[in-house]
Every structure is written in structure tokens, then in C-alpha cells.
Design an enzyme around this catalytic site. Structure first.
Site, short mmCIF file in Angstrom:
data_model
loop_
_atom_site.label_atom_id
_atom_site.label_comp_id
_atom_site.label_asym_id
_atom_site.label_seq_id
_atom_site.Cartn_x
_atom_site.Cartn_y
_atom_site.Cartn_z
N GLY A 162 8.80 -3.73 4.16
CA GLY A 162 9.49 -2.98 5.19
C GLY A 162 8.47 -2.48 6.20
N ALA B 228 8.56 3.31 6.44
CA ALA B 228 9.92 3.16 5.91
C ALA B 228 10.10 3.85 4.55
CB ALA B 228 10.29 1.68 5.80
N SER C 292 3.93 -6.60 4.59
CA SER C 292 4.12 -8.04 4.39
C SER C 292 5.15 -8.61 5.38
CB SER C 292 4.47 -8.37 2.94
OG SER C 292 5.42 -7.52 2.38
#
Length: 187
Positions: free
Chosen positions: A14, A18, A88
Site C-alpha cells: 500500500g 497507509a 512494493s
């Protein structure tokens, strides 16, 4: 600490801010209380200690994610619950890491609106990125490719940490990664 079952990887993805690390720690505490061996691979810590010198190009970000994935794979195949908390940003590399795993791999998408991220951001990084003052900021000036079909999809701008933790633990129990009676959850 006793080992309780086989290892697996929980991969939190995310945008920055987040709540990936917050949730990773909440779940770790729950699993550790049940006697599971658990390690957190936090994206910022890995970048500092294992990926020092990498920049923020796509190639460098991919290398960082592959390194986190490699360590998670080693841990999980040896009975440890590996919890990765890293932006990621690219779907193809997350999928590559999943395919390389011998142990179960659970992708957890921590979804949060940009508006909520801007409100939460005490350092003002999102505001700077939105004004064009920070280059290569994921989700603003660099892409973030959300998972198409994550195993668990959380909305951290609408759900409490407790609710999200319960959702994760219940999913793990329902998929036989945790004993259904192992952890008593409160409502």
C-alpha cells in the site's frame, strides 16, 4: 519460544502512510502471543540495512522488493511467519515474489485514499509531492499498481487497526494458517 505450525508470509502493500507497519506490528503481537515465531521485514528498515545505496528508480525499487521477498521466503520455509510491510509498488514484482515462495504467501492490500494520507502526513511529504517538490513519490509522481485480487483488502481510512487485525487473523484461521481456537478475538 515454541514453534506452532508452519511458516507463511504476510505481505502488506500500500502507499506510504497507509498503515502497513502499524498493522504488521499489531498482527505480530497477536501471533507472538500464540507462540508463533514472527519476524517483521519493514520496508524502511530493509532499505536502510539491506538495500542501502539503492535509489528510487523502478529497477532499484524492484531490487529492494526482491530482497525483502528473498528473506521472507527463507524465513517462511523455515517455520517463521514473515511479515513484510513495504510499499512494493509494482504488481509484477509482487507476483514474482509470490511465485518464488514455497510456503503460503498472503497479500494484504492496505488501501487508503490520497485525501486521508495527506491529512495523516505530519511531515507534509504528500503536500510537497502534490506541489511537485518531491520527485518519484509513489502514488503521486511515481506509479503504484494496486493488487488486482489481494487475499485480504483493508481500507485503513475507514477501518480501525483493531478491526483490520481481526480481519487478518480470521482470514488466517479460515485458511488453516492459524488454529481457529488459537487466538481468542474480542469484538
Amino acid at each position: 519460544m515454541r514453534s506452532n505450525g508452519n511458516g507463511f508470509t504476510l505481505w502488506f502493500t500500500g502507499l506510504s502512510g497507509a498503515g502497513k507497519s502499524t498493522l504488521a506490528h499489531a498482527v505480530r503481537d497477536e501471533l507472538a502471543a500464540d507462540g508463533r515465531r514472527v519476524e517483521i521485514l519493514d520496508g524502511d528498515e530493509v532499505r536502510t540495512n539491506l538495500s542501502q545505496g539503492l535509489g528510487f528508480s523502478k529497477a532499484d525499487r524492484d531490487t529492494n522488493v526482491r530482497r525483502i521477498g528473498y528473506v521472507a521466503r527463507l524465513l517462511s520455509r523455515n517455520g517463521v511467519v514473515a511479515i513484510a510491510a513495504a510499499i512494493s509498488p509494482y504488481r509484477d514484482v509482487r507476483d514474482e515474489v509470490r511465485r518464488a515462495h514455497e510456503a503460503p504467501f498472503v497479500e494484504v492490500f492496505v488501501d487508503c485514499s490520497i485525501d486521508a494520507l495527506v491529512r495523516r502526513d505530519v511531515k507534509g511529504l504528500y503536500a510537497k509531492a502534490l506541489r511537485g517538490e518531491i520527485a518519484h513519490f509513489t502514488g503521486v509522481s511515481d506509479p503504484y499498481e494496486p493488487p488486482v485480487a489481494p487475499d485480504i483488502h483493508l481500507h485503513s481510512d475507514r477501518e480501525s487497526v483493531e478491526h483490520a487485525r481481526h480481519t487478518i487473523v480470521r482470514w488466517l484461521q479460515a485458511h488453516s494458517l492459524l488454529n481457529p481456537k488459537a487466538l481468542e478475538l474480542t469484538s
